[in-house]
Design an enzyme around this catalytic site. Structure first.
Site, PDB file in Angstrom:
ATOM      1  N   HIS A  74      -8.622  -0.520 102.332  1.00 32.47           N
ATOM      2  CA  HIS A  74      -7.611   0.327 102.973  1.00 32.47           C
ATOM      3  C   HIS A  74      -6.497  -0.558 103.501  1.00 32.47           C
ATOM      4  O   HIS A  74      -6.745  -1.423 104.344  1.00 32.47           O
ATOM      5  CB  HIS A  74      -8.213   1.102 104.148  1.00 32.47           C
ATOM      6  CG  HIS A  74      -9.159   2.191 103.746  1.00 32.47           C
ATOM      7  ND1 HIS A  74      -9.612   3.147 104.621  1.00 32.47           N
ATOM      8  CD2 HIS A  74      -9.724   2.482 102.546  1.00 32.47           C
ATOM      9  CE1 HIS A  74     -10.429   3.981 103.979  1.00 32.47           C
ATOM     10  NE2 HIS A  74     -10.523   3.589 102.724  1.00 32.47           N
ATOM     11  N   TYR A 202      -7.756   8.213 113.278  1.00 37.85           N
ATOM     12  CA  TYR A 202      -8.227   8.204 114.670  1.00 37.85           C
ATOM     13  C   TYR A 202      -7.440   9.265 115.418  1.00 37.85           C
ATOM     14  O   TYR A 202      -6.196   9.221 115.406  1.00 37.85           O
ATOM     15  CB  TYR A 202      -7.941   6.857 115.323  1.00 37.85           C
ATOM     16  CG  TYR A 202      -8.860   5.727 114.904  1.00 37.85           C
ATOM     17  CD1 TYR A 202     -10.000   5.425 115.641  1.00 37.85           C
ATOM     18  CD2 TYR A 202      -8.569   4.944 113.794  1.00 37.85           C
ATOM     19  CE1 TYR A 202     -10.831   4.374 115.288  1.00 37.85           C
ATOM     20  CE2 TYR A 202      -9.398   3.879 113.418  1.00 37.85           C
ATOM     21  CZ  TYR A 202     -10.523   3.614 114.175  1.00 37.85           C
ATOM     22  OH  TYR A 202     -11.339   2.571 113.812  1.00 37.85           O
ATOM     23  N   PRO A 294     -17.633   1.306 119.410  1.00 36.39           N
ATOM     24  CA  PRO A 294     -17.299   1.292 117.983  1.00 36.39           C
ATOM     25  C   PRO A 294     -15.835   1.606 117.659  1.00 36.39           C
ATOM     26  O   PRO A 294     -15.415   1.477 116.512  1.00 36.39           O
ATOM     27  CB  PRO A 294     -18.215   2.377 117.391  1.00 36.39           C
ATOM     28  CG  PRO A 294     -18.567   3.257 118.542  1.00 36.39           C
ATOM     29  CD  PRO A 294     -18.559   2.386 119.750  1.00 36.39           C
ATOM     30  N   LYS A 298     -15.446  -3.437 115.491  1.00 33.39           N
ATOM     31  CA  LYS A 298     -15.556  -4.902 115.576  1.00 33.39           C
ATOM     32  C   LYS A 298     -16.991  -5.434 115.556  1.00 33.39           C
ATOM     33  O   LYS A 298     -17.196  -6.629 115.334  1.00 33.39           O
ATOM     34  CB  LYS A 298     -14.879  -5.400 116.866  1.00 33.39           C
ATOM     35  CG  LYS A 298     -13.377  -5.275 116.866  1.00 33.39           C
ATOM     36  CD  LYS A 298     -12.747  -6.402 116.071  1.00 33.39           C
ATOM     37  CE  LYS A 298     -11.352  -6.069 115.579  1.00 33.39           C
ATOM     38  NZ  LYS A 298     -11.262  -5.768 114.168  1.00 33.39           N
ATOM     39  N   TYR A 386      -6.862  -5.270 114.307  1.00 35.62           N
ATOM     40  CA  TYR A 386      -7.721  -4.371 113.535  1.00 35.62           C
ATOM     41  C   TYR A 386      -8.219  -5.047 112.249  1.00 35.62           C
ATOM     42  O   TYR A 386      -9.403  -4.944 111.918  1.00 35.62           O
ATOM     43  CB  TYR A 386      -6.987  -3.056 113.220  1.00 35.62           C
ATOM     44  CG  TYR A 386      -7.941  -1.959 112.830  1.00 35.62           C
ATOM     45  CD1 TYR A 386      -8.639  -1.244 113.801  1.00 35.62           C
ATOM     46  CD2 TYR A 386      -8.192  -1.664 111.496  1.00 35.62           C
ATOM     47  CE1 TYR A 386      -9.550  -0.255 113.452  1.00 35.62           C
ATOM     48  CE2 TYR A 386      -9.094  -0.676 111.134  1.00 35.62           C
ATOM     49  CZ  TYR A 386      -9.773   0.019 112.119  1.00 35.62           C
ATOM     50  OH  TYR A 386     -10.682   0.986 111.774  1.00 35.62           O
TER      51      TYR A 386
END
Ligand code: APR
Ligand code: PHB
Length: 392
Positions: A74, A202, A294, A298, A386
């Site tokens: 992604h 998200y 979560p 990570k 990220y």
């Protein structure tokens, strides 16, 4: 029965298995002890986002073939709030680094296959594992297998036995613990439904957080914020779908595809750090040393970074008898851990509803999100964290 090895590894999660493989490649002997069965370890549904550094490591050590075939790269992700979805171009902002969606259980499957191919010991379903004498130069690990007592004499013990393992408690009062629990949990499901977005979403909704993710072109993974003591029995499938659709649907008509739910579970949310990550010849790695909520994806990646660092330190130790990298293992690990803690805490705080929040707090969260999706500087900061900083 008495055995000997160079490194005794407690735990066959991603950390223990990757450590065993890295050591094998450098000709260092290890024994891996796991108290659960092989099926249990492989089938346990866990995280699924691999940072670029984790993907590169899997490839470098020769266990990346299936990841390259089946993993879903992604280059970006979405944040949804106030009814709109906003895209963040992770790769464009980080010089081409990306994340790959590939279940942790698939990583574990690939690492077990690699271990079995080496013929080096990996024992499942062992009992009564205990660690001894790690403040001396000859630590020992005791365990039982098929009703027989065993003792391993080794140079180093790697505590890769997760949050509920026995290695961290064995160090006990020598550790300083930093901890925060969150007043909510995640209800997670796997559904047989094709992902309706090619990238993660998200979402902060007034009813709480929700996350859209996936495992394959035919499996969607979804999460929603729920109360920490929530009973899964209160969540029949229809209620889950209704809540997910409400929290995820955006004004352009996007929503997750629905399909049969094949797995549901509730995960508590916690931030936890034990310092230092070492006592004598016992080294903690992965969830044994730290837990992140979560939201930042990570946990698995921190575990991989720990064992990469530990393996390098052990290569130096066996190659030159120097201990400089073993001596800095904990400080370097804690620097990375706290970086991930800050990021995971920030993502968690920005994206969840808190019971005791004031209207001011909620507007501030929305302002945080608004800034994130409209400032290149803010997006770059999110993106570099990220996709993960290079292993160090
Ligand atoms: N003896 C032997 N093995 C043990 C013991 C014990 N006493 N206690 C626990 N274990 C095993 C567990 O059964 C598990 O397989 O240690 C393993 C630890 O694996 P993980 O919990 O997966 O931890 P780690 O390898 O550090 O990986 C971190 O796990 O929780 C996720 O988000 C987290 O993705 C991250 C990853
Ligand atoms: C997952 O796909 O399981 C997942 C994705 C992103 C997260 C956490 C979990 O932040």
């Amino acid at each position: 029965m008495s055995e000997s090895t160079q490194v005794a590894i407690v735990g066959a999660g991603p950390a223990g298995l990757m450590l065993g493989h890295l050591l094998h490649l450098r000709g260092i002997d290890s024994v891996i002890l796991e108290n659960r069965s092989q099926d249990y370890v492989i089938e346990r549904v866990r995280a699924g986002v691999l940072e670029q550094g984790t993907v590169d490591l899997m490839n470098e050590v020769g266990v990346g073939q299936r990841l390259m075939r089946e993993g879903m790269r992604h280059d970006g992700l979405y944040f949804a709030f106030n009814g709109d979805r906003h895209h963040i171009d992770l790769a464009g902002l980080t010089g081409g680094r990306a994340i790959t969606v590939y279940g942790q259980n698939e990583v574990v499957k690939d690492l077990i296959a690699a271990r079995v191919a080496t013929g080096r010991p990996l024992h499942f379903e062992v009992g009564d594992v205990s660690v001894h004498d790690f403040e001396s130069g000859a630590p020992r690990v005791r365990y039982t297998r098929d009703g027989q007592s065993h003792e391993i004499v080794c140079d180093v013990i790697a505590g890769c036995d997760g949050f509920h393992g026995i290695c961290r408690p064995a160090i006990g009062s020598h550790l300083r613990i930093y901890e925060r629990t969150y007043p909510f949990a995640w209800l997670g499901i796997l559904a047989s439904a094709s992902p309706s977005s090619p990238e993660l979403v998200y979402s902060l909704h007034e009813r709480g957080f929700a996350l859209f993710s996936m495992r394959s072109p035919s499996v969607t993974r979804l999460y929603l914020q729920c109360a920490p003591e929530e009973d899964i029995a209160n969540w029949p499938d229809d209620r889950i779908w209704e809540e997910l659709r409400t929290r995820l649907r955006t004004s352009d008509g996007w929503e997750p595809n629905q399909g049969p739910i094949t797995q549901k579970s509730i995960t508590p949310m916690r931030s936890f750090v034990a310092e230092p990550m070492r006592r004598g010849r016992l080294f903690l790695a992965g969830d044994a040393a730290h837990i992140v909520p979560p939201t930042g994806a990570k946990g698995l990646n921190l575990a991989m970074a720990d064992v990469w660092r530990l393996a390098n330190a052990l290569v130096e130790f066996y190659g030159s008898s120097r201990q400089s990298l073993l001596d800095t293992y904990s400080d370097r690990g804690l620097r990375r851990t706290w970086r991930a803690q800050r990021f995971s805490w920030w993502m968690t705080s920005m994206l969840h509803r808190f019971e005791d929040e004031s209207p001011f707090d909620h507007r501030r969260q929305l302002a945080d999100l608004e800034y994130l999706v409209s400032s290149r500087a803010a997006m770059t900061s999110l993106a570099e964290n990220y996709v993960g900083t290079p292993l160090d």
